[in-house]
Structures are given as structure tokens and as C-alpha cells.
Design a protein around this motif. Structure first.
Motif, PDB file in Angstrom:
ATOM      1  N   ASP A 289      13.819   7.729  -0.827  1.00  0.00           N
ATOM      2  CA  ASP A 289      13.628   6.431  -1.474  1.00  0.00           C
ATOM      3  C   ASP A 289      12.424   5.672  -0.931  1.00  0.00           C
ATOM      4  OD1 ASP A 289      14.729   6.118   1.004  1.00  0.00           O
ATOM      5  OD2 ASP A 289      16.180   4.586   0.435  1.00  0.00           O
ATOM      6  N   ASP A 290      11.544   6.356  -0.209  1.00  0.00           N
ATOM      7  CA  ASP A 290      10.360   5.663   0.296  1.00  0.00           C
ATOM      8  C   ASP A 290       9.446   5.287  -0.871  1.00  0.00           C
ATOM      9  OD1 ASP A 290       8.677   5.213   3.010  1.00  0.00           O
ATOM     10  OD2 ASP A 290       7.350   5.801   1.364  1.00  0.00           O
ATOM     11  N   GLY A 291       8.923   4.064  -0.824  1.00  0.00           N
ATOM     12  CA  GLY A 291       8.137   3.544  -1.939  1.00  0.00           C
ATOM     13  C   GLY A 291       6.843   4.280  -2.190  1.00  0.00           C
ATOM     14  N   ARG A 292       6.325   4.980  -1.185  1.00  0.00           N
ATOM     15  CA  ARG A 292       5.058   5.683  -1.391  1.00  0.00           C
ATOM     16  C   ARG A 292       5.237   6.978  -2.156  1.00  0.00           C
ATOM     17  NH1 ARG A 292       4.155   4.950   4.886  1.00  0.00           N
ATOM     18  NH2 ARG A 292       6.409   4.915   4.589  1.00  0.00           N
ATOM     19  N   THR A 294       8.359   8.006  -3.856  1.00  0.00           N
ATOM     20  CA  THR A 294       9.744   7.887  -4.338  1.00  0.00           C
ATOM     21  C   THR A 294      10.161   9.181  -5.027  1.00  0.00           C
ATOM     22  OG1 THR A 294       9.280   5.560  -4.702  1.00  0.00           O
ATOM     23  CG2 THR A 294      11.298   6.421  -5.684  1.00  0.00           C
ATOM     24  N   TYR A 298      11.071  11.861   2.415  1.00  0.00           N
ATOM     25  CA  TYR A 298      10.070  11.231   3.270  1.00  0.00           C
ATOM     26  C   TYR A 298       9.753  12.056   4.526  1.00  0.00           C
ATOM     27  CZ  TYR A 298       7.679   8.132   6.388  1.00  0.00           C
ATOM     28  OH  TYR A 298       6.759   7.621   7.251  1.00  0.00           O
TER      29      TYR A 298
ATOM     30  N   PHE B  65      -3.628   4.150   4.654  1.00  0.00           N
ATOM     31  CA  PHE B  65      -3.444   4.976   3.459  1.00  0.00           C
ATOM     32  C   PHE B  65      -4.679   4.935   2.572  1.00  0.00           C
ATOM     33  CE2 PHE B  65       0.968   3.258   4.240  1.00  0.00           C
ATOM     34  CZ  PHE B  65       1.332   4.315   5.045  1.00  0.00           C
ATOM     35  N   TRP B  70      -0.787   1.487  -2.581  1.00  0.00           N
ATOM     36  CA  TRP B  70       0.475   2.060  -2.119  1.00  0.00           C
ATOM     37  C   TRP B  70       1.602   1.039  -2.110  1.00  0.00           C
ATOM     38  CZ3 TRP B  70       3.116   0.193   2.111  1.00  0.00           C
ATOM     39  CH2 TRP B  70       2.421  -0.700   2.918  1.00  0.00           C
ATOM     40  N   HIS B  75       9.019   0.669  -7.757  1.00  0.00           N
ATOM     41  CA  HIS B  75      10.080   1.145  -6.857  1.00  0.00           C
ATOM     42  C   HIS B  75       9.643   1.141  -5.394  1.00  0.00           C
ATOM     43  CE1 HIS B  75      10.860   2.377 -10.819  1.00  0.00           C
ATOM     44  NE2 HIS B  75      10.218   3.526 -10.751  1.00  0.00           N
ATOM     45  N   THR B  76       8.876   0.143  -5.017  1.00  0.00           N
ATOM     46  CA  THR B  76       8.378   0.139  -3.639  1.00  0.00           C
ATOM     47  C   THR B  76       9.164  -0.841  -2.774  1.00  0.00           C
ATOM     48  OG1 THR B  76       6.716  -1.404  -4.387  1.00  0.00           O
ATOM     49  CG2 THR B  76       6.011   0.864  -4.146  1.00  0.00           C
ATOM     50  N   GLU B  77      10.484  -0.701  -2.794  1.00  0.00           N
ATOM     51  CA  GLU B  77      11.248  -1.641  -1.969  1.00  0.00           C
ATOM     52  C   GLU B  77      11.592  -1.079  -0.588  1.00  0.00           C
ATOM     53  OE1 GLU B  77      14.490   0.056  -4.796  1.00  0.00           O
ATOM     54  OE2 GLU B  77      12.410  -0.538  -4.950  1.00  0.00           O
ATOM     55  N   GLN B  78      11.450   0.236  -0.402  1.00  0.00           N
ATOM     56  CA  GLN B  78      11.859   0.846   0.868  1.00  0.00           C
ATOM     57  C   GLN B  78      10.688   1.649   1.446  1.00  0.00           C
ATOM     58  OE1 GLN B  78      14.890   1.218   2.803  1.00  0.00           O
ATOM     59  NE2 GLN B  78      13.402   2.218   4.092  1.00  0.00           N
ATOM     60  N   PHE B  79      10.418   1.405   2.719  1.00  0.00           N
ATOM     61  CA  PHE B  79       9.360   2.184   3.385  1.00  0.00           C
ATOM     62  C   PHE B  79       9.839   2.584   4.769  1.00  0.00           C
ATOM     63  CE2 PHE B  79       7.011  -0.483   0.423  1.00  0.00           C
ATOM     64  CZ  PHE B  79       6.225   0.461  -0.216  1.00  0.00           C
ATOM     65  N   TYR B  80       9.530   3.804   5.130  1.00  0.00           N
ATOM     66  CA  TYR B  80       9.860   4.257   6.489  1.00  0.00           C
ATOM     67  C   TYR B  80       8.591   4.299   7.328  1.00  0.00           C
ATOM     68  CZ  TYR B  80      14.151   5.779   4.239  1.00  0.00           C
ATOM     69  OH  TYR B  80      15.318   5.805   3.533  1.00  0.00           O
ATOM     70  N   GLY B  81       8.770   4.059   8.602  1.00  0.00           N
ATOM     71  CA  GLY B  81       7.680   4.267   9.563  1.00  0.00           C
ATOM     72  C   GLY B  81       6.430   3.462   9.284  1.00  0.00           C
ATOM     73  N   LEU B  82       6.596   2.234   8.764  1.00  0.00           N
ATOM     74  CA  LEU B  82       5.414   1.446   8.410  1.00  0.00           C
ATOM     75  C   LEU B  82       4.565   1.060   9.615  1.00  0.00           C
ATOM     76  CD1 LEU B  82       6.140  -1.168   5.645  1.00  0.00           C
ATOM     77  CD2 LEU B  82       5.069   1.050   5.499  1.00  0.00           C
ATOM     78  N   GLU B  84       3.222   2.312  12.099  1.00  0.00           N
ATOM     79  CA  GLU B  84       2.067   3.055  12.591  1.00  0.00           C
ATOM     80  C   GLU B  84       0.847   2.896  11.697  1.00  0.00           C
ATOM     81  OE1 GLU B  84       3.232   7.094  12.994  1.00  0.00           O
ATOM     82  OE2 GLU B  84       4.945   6.527  14.213  1.00  0.00           O
ATOM     83  N   ASP B  85       1.091   2.875  10.414  1.00  0.00           N
ATOM     84  CA  ASP B  85      -0.030   2.932   9.483  1.00  0.00           C
ATOM     85  C   ASP B  85      -0.300   1.626   8.761  1.00  0.00           C
ATOM     86  OD1 ASP B  85      -0.776   5.771   9.666  1.00  0.00           O
ATOM     87  OD2 ASP B  85       1.287   6.068   9.042  1.00  0.00           O
TER      88      ASP B  85
END
Lengths: 349, 534
Positions: A289-292, A294, A298, B65, B70, B75-82, B84-85
Motif C-alpha cells: 500500500d505504499d503510495g509510490r 501502490t 514495498y 526520488f 511521487w 492513492h498516496t496516503e501511505q509511505f514506508y521509510g520516508l 531516508e529519502d
């Protein structure tokens, strides 16, 4: 339409080719694609198994990267590396990466680049030698060697119920890796670690050339089945099975996020237990579900970015190589004589 | 055996200098970090043993990025590991560096790449105490906070080189001026003249936000010797605050004072020019006793033969207008009388380096400008005369600062009839006369006047034209601090002045608290300065 001398114009020839291409693509997407796919492969609505995304335990992903640094007419120098990343509790738990390994390609008999790397990784000689014919393929085999070794290390690190994700398929492209893949699958089974391989792009087709994944997505849509879902496939209904002797996975199609149009071919160790498949896809969907990206797991993106050998790294290796040659009394003209060619010159224009 | 190295999951890439030049620094901080425009940061260069200081001027979201969109795809509500980048890039304005001996120098070099960036402590600003002056106005501000131990103080020696105080309504101009006056009362290094048409400086006016009564300069009891009050208010008020009754006499007035108060036709201006040197008492008498009904007869009828000779070329209607204006002047300024003036006392108080407040509440703008015009002209002439007559050295010279509130009225680009203030601005510093230009519209001040100001106190300015005008004329570069100026809160200022090596963000003392602190300071013994031996 023809020019005055009866020949078609350049523009007409281009348009004719374009038109032919469009017609071919259109023939791969007939209006009744979904129903034809269902009939050909024997798929019913119940064949699709819907899953609930979950994030439990650790999900680790492994990927590798290779790049040809310089090429002479007779041999090349490549850089390879592999990495593993693990995620749990919504964040990265570990990230491991091999050093950048350098090898010559096209001189395996003399230099033993592949054999030595294989020996380093698995403590044994490869059962099959590496061909010197195709440097790109040779670099990919070296990369796979590191990647399988990293996957083995990652599997040892995981515990029961965790998931190990490979980028690609549970099928080797060089005979020497077959026992390594078997060893990996056994290790996972012994430790009760789930194993799955995810393919971003597959050549699999059905019915005489229809691409597999788009058909599965079209059928799910026509049946109003929202992702995430997984569709186990009977491979005997597909057009071809390449290198079947090195194949160890059961093939499925999986769509991992309700808002993403993407679906992937995945493979799990055969024979596949349906509950095991659903569990694996649930875990994959939990991290998709990661926005980059989707709809894509991930951890695979993260490990891809970790392992990737970028152009600046390649340039650095090239510089270091020139410096090393200089230190060994081989000046720049020798470097140019060996690795310089007009491709580099032409790129400047 | 191949190595497989676990990489450190902590991130050392942040808070270290990554660019750019001698004139600007850049570094990255975690994307969720709290840093504010105006924060001062310390950059420790261990290679060169230098400590650089820089002020945050902007914060920008950036990422590693390649996909620039990006963060705005569907659907950009969830991001992992932000972390670092994705990060904030901080742009900072170099202020200078402290060398190994603790000496502050201008930023003529860059810190070594990857020097660590840290939040400074009060002791990192110890060098500033060496360069601060004697007119304390507040404490150093850094972003949202203040460094309580770092006091910001102007140099009294640069005050006659003119000061500008710029702020829109409600940003704390009056509070700043009161604090400035109190510190001037304490320091007593120059005379400060302030005309107060609103009656707020002597005893305060209204209440503060917390409901407490506002205070005035008279409440600074410990510094009372440094204050001289001249008021038009009643005796009870004068007694309460030891104030003098304000009077101007006719001879204090000169015809050019009218230029500031009324619009004049070319002919009327000519009349004023002809009468420029005529004593005020003679002018008042002449115009009061002469009727200009008859175009020809008035000159023969008046006993003021000399004036009649000089003015007979003008039409009766022109002279009638002048007569009416002088009558308005005499009628509307109750402090103006035939004989008896406070001006000598005012000049004396200024020469004793006191703060002189001319308290004229409820009299209106014309009265304020009239008083200002009379006093500014008198002060400038006296200082000019003293400089000519005695050839005074700078060290001996009396110095006076004349405050002009809403200065765009008299120092605007197109305004006429404000010669005395222009002379003060252009030449005053030679004679020890400075202007304190207070305005909320600096863009309406003549740029040639702005260029003469050596001290800028910039409080919140919302108008871009005003900010550009200030940035374009300050002696130190304020253009990079535009964002900070826009976001200043009431009571905050950026001060650029001679003697302090960089523009200092300042939280101005709240006058009421400051006076309380000043009054708490040990009072001088009563016998200080007296001979103690025979």
C-alpha cells in the motif's frame, strides 16, 4: 499510396508498420478476452481467492544488480551486488548488502570469475561452467549467484511465519543454481519460512500468444472481484513452459491492492497448499500500500533501491580501474586501447 | 566468503553542511523536524577550527526520488521509510564565523563539506556581548525561541547617524520606542526628542492584553533624571509627573513652518520665501493688524513699512490667505503665545542628554508637525552654529536624535515644505543631529533619506514594496531575510545597525516588564559624584 515512381514514401511505410502493430495488439485484446480466458484455462469465479492484507512478523525481500563497467572486444568487466531488506512493525528492521563485486566476463576458463564467486558463496565448484558467449547473460548469472547466497542468509535470519520474497521466479536460468535454489527452498521449509517469487513482467501466454496477466485482470474485473486476490494457474493450459527441468514453483497471478490496476505472476514452492498461498498473498498485500508503488510489495522496491548499481557507481569503478592501472604502470592509452571504442565517442554527439 | 554487511539504520546524512557558497548554506534535516525561519545555527568546522553561524532563511521539501510527482499521485496516503529519502533542505544565511581565538569575523570562507550543523547555546554567542552597545532593546531571537542571555543593545554613538523604525500598525512600534527611550534615559549618551500627539509616552495609555494598565516613561523612576516632560495638560498632571508647561512663543515660529502645515500656491510659497528670516512675532503682528481688503491701500495703511515694501508685489488675495493661516496657527495651538517659550529649557534638557517628551494630546496633526518643525529647525540651527563657531571635535559634540512618527508625512519623495527634516537627514549627522524615522510605509519615504539611515529596526511589514525598499537600502543585506520579516510577530524585530556584525533578530522587551527590571536595579547612592573629602 505511392510516390510518382510507384514506390511508397518513407512516411507511408512507417504508417503501414504502425497500423500493423496496432492490429496485432488489438488482436491480443479481443472484446471477449475474459470469457475466452475463462474457457481456455477452466477458470470460474471461485478460482479467484480473495485475501485480507495483513502485516505480521517479518517480510524480507532479496534483489541483485549487475552492470557492465567496461567492454573490450574480447572480454568485459562487470560489477554485481545483492541485498536483503527486512520489514516488520511498519518499518525496516534490517538492511544488508554485499560489497560491490567485480569480475571479468568472457575469460571464464582463464579467470574463473564465476567459479570463484560460486565457490566463495556456496563452498563448492559449480556443476556447470559459465559460457563466454554473452557478457550480459554472464553478468546476470554472477548477480544471481550473489542473490541466491543473500537469500540463503536472509532465510537463516527469519523465523517461522515470516515471508521471504525473491525478485523473479522459482526457476533458475543457469544449471549451477538449481541445487542452490533447492537448498533455499529446503531451508525455508525447515524453518517454516514462507517463500515467494514475484515477477514484474512475465512472458507467460495462453491460447496462442495472449498475455497471461492482463487476461487474469480482465476476467477478475468482469466477475467484479476486487483486489487483493490470487488466482492459482494450471500451467498445462499455458502455451509454453521454459526450462521446466529447473522449475520449482507453482504459478499464480496476484493483484495486491484494490486501487491499483497492477497484477503479477508469483510463484510459491510446489506443490502449493491453497491456505499457504492465501497466507503469502495476504502478507504481500499487507506491504503493497505504499503510495509510490501502490500494488507492488514495498520491500521489493526497497531492496531494489538498495542493490541497484547506479551510473555514478559504475563511473566510480571505471575511475578506480583507471587509477589502479596507472598504479600498475599501465597508462591511459593502454586503458583506451583495451576498452575504448567508438561507441563512447559516438555518444558524445 | 562473501561479506554481507548490515547497514546502519540510523541516518548520519542529516544536519551536515552540503552546500552552497560563501553567501548561502544548505543542509538537510529529517522531514518531520521542527526548525523555523530565523533560527540561528552553529556549524562546527573541526578541520579549520572555526565555528560558523548562520540564520535559517527558508525550508524546502525535497526528496531523492527522480519522480518529481511521487507525493501527489493517486492513492498516496501511505509511505514506508520516508525518513531516508524525504527531507527538508534548509537554506541559511551565513552570519560569520568565530575563529580559534574567539574573534568574530565576516563570512569570507565556507565551512568544510559535511561540517556538523547544531543548535547553538547562549555561550556560543559570548562574542556578541563584546560588540553590543549601551541602548538595550531586547533579547536575541532564534526562530520561535529567544536566547535570554543574549541582550541586544544599540550603540548610542551611532544614533545621530539616523535610525529607521519600520512596522505596520500593531507590530509594536510604540512599545519599541518606549523601551528605546527608557534605555536612552538610562544611558544618557545623547538627547532624544519625541513629540507625542497621542499622550501615551508619559504615563501610558489604555491597558495591555492581560488587562494591566499600560505604563509610561514616567514610571521608570530609577531613570527619572534622564527624562524631561513638556506638556499642555493641566497642573494636576504636571505635578504628578513633574512635567513642565509647554509654551512656544511667536519668535520661535518662522514663515517656512507654514509650508509643512498647509498646501501653498506658487505665489504663497514665494511670500514665505521672502519672509523666511523675519521674526515670528513681527509676522504675527503684521498679519493680525493688516487687512488686505483693498488691493492698493493696505500697503499705505500698515505701520510695518519694511514688510509692506517687500510684499506689495503680491495680490491682496494671496496675502489674505497667509493672514488666515497665521490666525489659524495662533488660534489652534494653545501653547503658542506672544512671549515665554519652553524652547530654551527643551534645548537645555537635550544638551543634558535627556529624553524630552513633548506631550500634546488631542491637538491634532498640524500642532504636532508645527512643534516638530519649530524644534527641529531650532536644534539644527543651534548645532550648526556651534559647529561653525567652535570647531568642535566629534568627542565634544552634543548629540540629539529627533523622533518623527509617521515620517512619510514629512520625508516622502514628493513632499514639499519639509526642508528642515531633509536637512537633518542629509547634513544632520555632521552636526550631531540624527533623525529617528518611524513609519509604517517605508516605500513612501524618500530613498535618499533611507540611504542615510545607519540603523534599521524592521518589525513586521506585510507589504512587499515596503520590504523591498527596506532591504534595498539597509547597510547590511536584509534581502535574504524577507521570509523572516514577513513572519515576524508583534514585538519582534530585525535590527541592522553599525557595530553589530550582522542583522540580529530581536524580541523587543515588553516595556512594562523592562521598566520593572530597570527599577529593580540598584539605585545609585545619593552621594555619588559629590566630593567626599575637603
Amino acid at each position: 499510396m505511392t510516390a510518382g515512381n510507384g514506390r511508397r514514401t518513407d512516411r507511408d511505410e512507417y504508417r503501414r508498420d504502425l497500423s500493423t502493430l496496432v492490429e496485432r495488439i488489438r488482436s491480443l485484446n479481443p472484446p471477449d478476452l475474459a470469457s475466452r480466458f475463462a474457457a481456455h484455462c477452466g477458470i470460474l469465479a471461485g478460482s479467484y481467492q480473495q485475501v485480507t492484507p495483513v502485516q505480521e512478523g517479518t517480510v524480507a525481500a532479496v534483489d541483485g544488480s549487475n552492470a557492465v563497467v567496461v567492454e573490450s572486444g574480447s572480454f568485459s568487466i562487470a560489477a554485481v551486488r545483492a541485498a536483503a531488506c527486512g520489514f516488520s512493525d511498519g518499518a525496516r528492521a534490517f538492511r544488508s548488502v554485499t560489497p560491490l563485486r567485480l569480475a571479468t566476463l568472457g575469460r571464464e576458463a582463464q579467470d574463473r570469475s564465476f567459479a570463484d564467486l560460486y565457490q566463495e558463496c556456496f563452498g563448492a565448484e559449480p556443476e556447470t561452467r559459465l559460457s563466454d558467449e554473452d557478457p550480459d547473460r554472464a553478468a546476470a548469472v554472477l548477480r544471481d549467484t550473489l542473490e541466491y547466497w543473500v537469500a540463503l542468509q536472509a532465510a537463516e535470519r527469519l523465523s517461522a511465519g515470516n515471508l521471504l520474497v525473491l525478485d523473479g521466479a522459482l526457476r533458475v536460468s543457469h544449471a549451477s543454481h538449481d541445487p542452490v535454489l533447492v537448498r533455499l527452498m529446503k531451508t525455508c521449509a525447515k524453518r517454516r519460512v514462507h517463500l515467494v517469487a514475484v515477477t514484474k513482467r512475465t512472458a507467460a501466454t495462453w491460447g496462442g500468444g495472449f498475455p497471461l496477466v492482463p487476461a487474469a485482470v480482465a476476467l477478475a474485473a468482469s466477475l467484479s472481484i476486487p483486489p487483493p486476490w490470487v488466482l492459482p494457474m494450471d500451467e498445462s493450459r499455458l502455451d509454453t513452459t521454459r526450462f521446466s527441468q529447473w522449475k520449482h514453483g507453482a504459478l499464480c497471478i496476484a493483484a495486491l491492492h484494490p486501487r491499483s490496476p497492477l497484477a503479477f505472476k508469483i510463484e510459491v514452492p510446489a506443490p502449493a497448499d491453497q491456505a499457504e498461498v492465501r497466507r503469502i498473498v495476504s502478507l504481500l498485500a499487507g506491504w503493497s500500500d505504499d503510495g509510490r508503488v501502490t500494488g507492488y510489495p514495498y520491500p521489493l522496491l526497497d531492496v531494489h533501491r538498495t542493490a541497484r548499481i547506479r551510473a555514478d557507481a559504475v563511473q566510480q569503478v571505471k575511475n578506480d580501474l583507471m587509477a589502479g592501472m596507472g598504479g600498475a604502470g599501465l597508462d591511459l592509452s593502454r586503458f583506451r586501447n583495451l576498452f575504448g571504442d567508438y561507441h563512447g565517442e559516438l555518444e558524445r554527439y | 566468503m562473501v561479506n554481507l554487511n548490515d547497514t546502519d539504520l540510523s541516518d548520519p546524512s542529516k544536519y551536515r553542511l552540503i552546500g552552497d557558497s560563501v553567501l548561502t548554506y544548505r543542509f538537510a534535516i529529517p522531514y518531520q523536524e521542527s526548525l523555523f525561519v530565523g533560527d540561528i545555527l552553529k556549524i562546527t568546522d573541526r578541520e579549520k577550527d572555526l565555528t560558523f553561524l548562520a540564520k535559517v532563511t527558508d525550508l524546502l521539501h525535497e526528496s531523492n526520488f527522480e519522480d518529481e510527482k511521487w507525493d501527489r499521485r493517486p492513492h498516496t496516503e501511505q509511505f514506508y521509510g520516508l525518513s531516508e529519502d524525504v527531507y527538508l533542505v534548509v537554506e541559511a544565511l551565513p552570519l560569520g564565523f568565530v575563529d580559534g581565538r574567539g574573534v568574530f569575523r565576516r563570512p569570507r570562507t565556507v565551512p568544510t563539506k559535511f561540517s556538523r550543523v547544531e543548535l547553538p547555546e547562549a555561550r556560543d554567542f559570548a562574542f556578541l556581548q563584546q560588540v553590543m552597545g549601551d541602548i538595550q532593546v531586547g533579547v536575541m531571537k532564534t526562530g520561535q525561541g529567544v536566547l535570554k542571555d543574549v541582550r541586544v543593545a544599540l550603540h548610542s554613538r551611532v544614533m545621530p547617524q539616523h535610525m529607521g523604525v519600520f512596522a505596520t500598525t500593531g507590530m509594536g512600534k510604540s512599545n519599541f520606542m518606549k523601551v528605546f527611550c527608557a534605555s536612552s534615559m538610562k544611558a544618557r549618551q545623547f538627547g532624544l526628542l519625541l513629540v507625542d500627539p497621542h499622550g501615551e509616552y508619559v504615563a501610558g495609555k489604555g491597558t495591555l492584553a492581560g488587562g494591566q494598565p499600560s505604563r509610561g516613561l514616567a514610571h521608570y523612576q530609577a531613570g527619572r533624571d534622564g527624562l524631561a516632560l513638556f506638556t499642555i495638560r493641566d497642573e494636576a498632571f504636571r505635578k504628578t509627573y513633574s512635567a513642565h508647561h509647554l509654551f512656544l512663543e511667536h519668535d520661535d515660529f518662522r514663515a517656512p513652518d507654514l509650508l509643512l502645515l498647509f498646501d501653498h500656491s506658487p505665489a504663497q510659497r514665494e511670500v514665505i520665501e521672502i519672509l523666511e528670516d523675519t521674526r515670528g512675532s513681527e509676522l504675527v503682528r503684521f498679519f493680525r493688524t493688516t487687512e488686505f481688503d483693498d488691493e492698493k491701500a493696505w500697503a499705505a495703511a500698515t505701520p510695518h513699512r519694511d514688510l509692506a515694501r517687500r510684499l506689495q508685489q503680491f495680490s491682496a488675495s494671496t496675502l489674505s490667505v497667509m493672514k488666515r493661516r497665521i490666525e489659524i496657527l495662533a488660534r489652534n495651538n494653545p501653547f503658542l503665545r506672544e512671549k515665554g517659550s519652553s524652547v530654551p529649557e527643551i534645548l537645555k534638557a537635550l544638551s543634558e542628554n535627556r529624553v524630552v517628551v513633548i506631550d500634546i494630546p488631542n491637538l491634532g496633526e498640524r500642532s504636532e508637525l508645527f512643534v516638530l518643525s519649530v524644534l527641529a529647525r531650532t536644534i539644527l540651527n543651534r548645532h550648526r552654529g556651534e559647529a561653525r563657531g567652535w570647531g568642535m571635535e566629534d568627542a565634544d559634540r552634543q548629540e540629539v536624535l529627533i523622533t518623527i512618527e509617521e515620517a512619510q508625512r514629512v520625508l516622502g519623495s514628493g513632499s514639499t515644505g519639509t526642508q528642515v527634516f531633509r536637512e537633518c537627514a542629509m547634513e544632520g549627522r555632521k552636526f550631531g543631529v540624527g533623525l529617528c524615522v518611524v513609519t509604517q510605509q517605508p516605500k513612501n519615504i524618500d530613498p535618499r533619506v533611507l540611504a542615510q539611515l545607519n540603523t534599521y529596526v524592521v518589525m513586521g511589514l506585510s507589504d512587499r514594496g515596503d520590504r523591498d525598499m527596506v532591504a534595498g537600502h539597509a547597510k547590511q543585506d536584509l534581502s535574504r531575510m524577507d521570509t523572516e520579516i514577513q513572519t515576524l510577530e508583534p514585538g519582534e524585530a530585525i535590527i541592522s545597525t553599525l557595530g553589530i556584525p550582522f542583522p540580529v533578530s530581536t524580541r523587543i522587551h515588553l516595556f512594562e516588564e523592562y521598566v520593572q527590571d530597570l527599577n529593580r536595579e540598584t539605585k545609585k547612592p545619593i552621594n555619588e559624584g559629590l566630593e567626599t573629602r575637603f
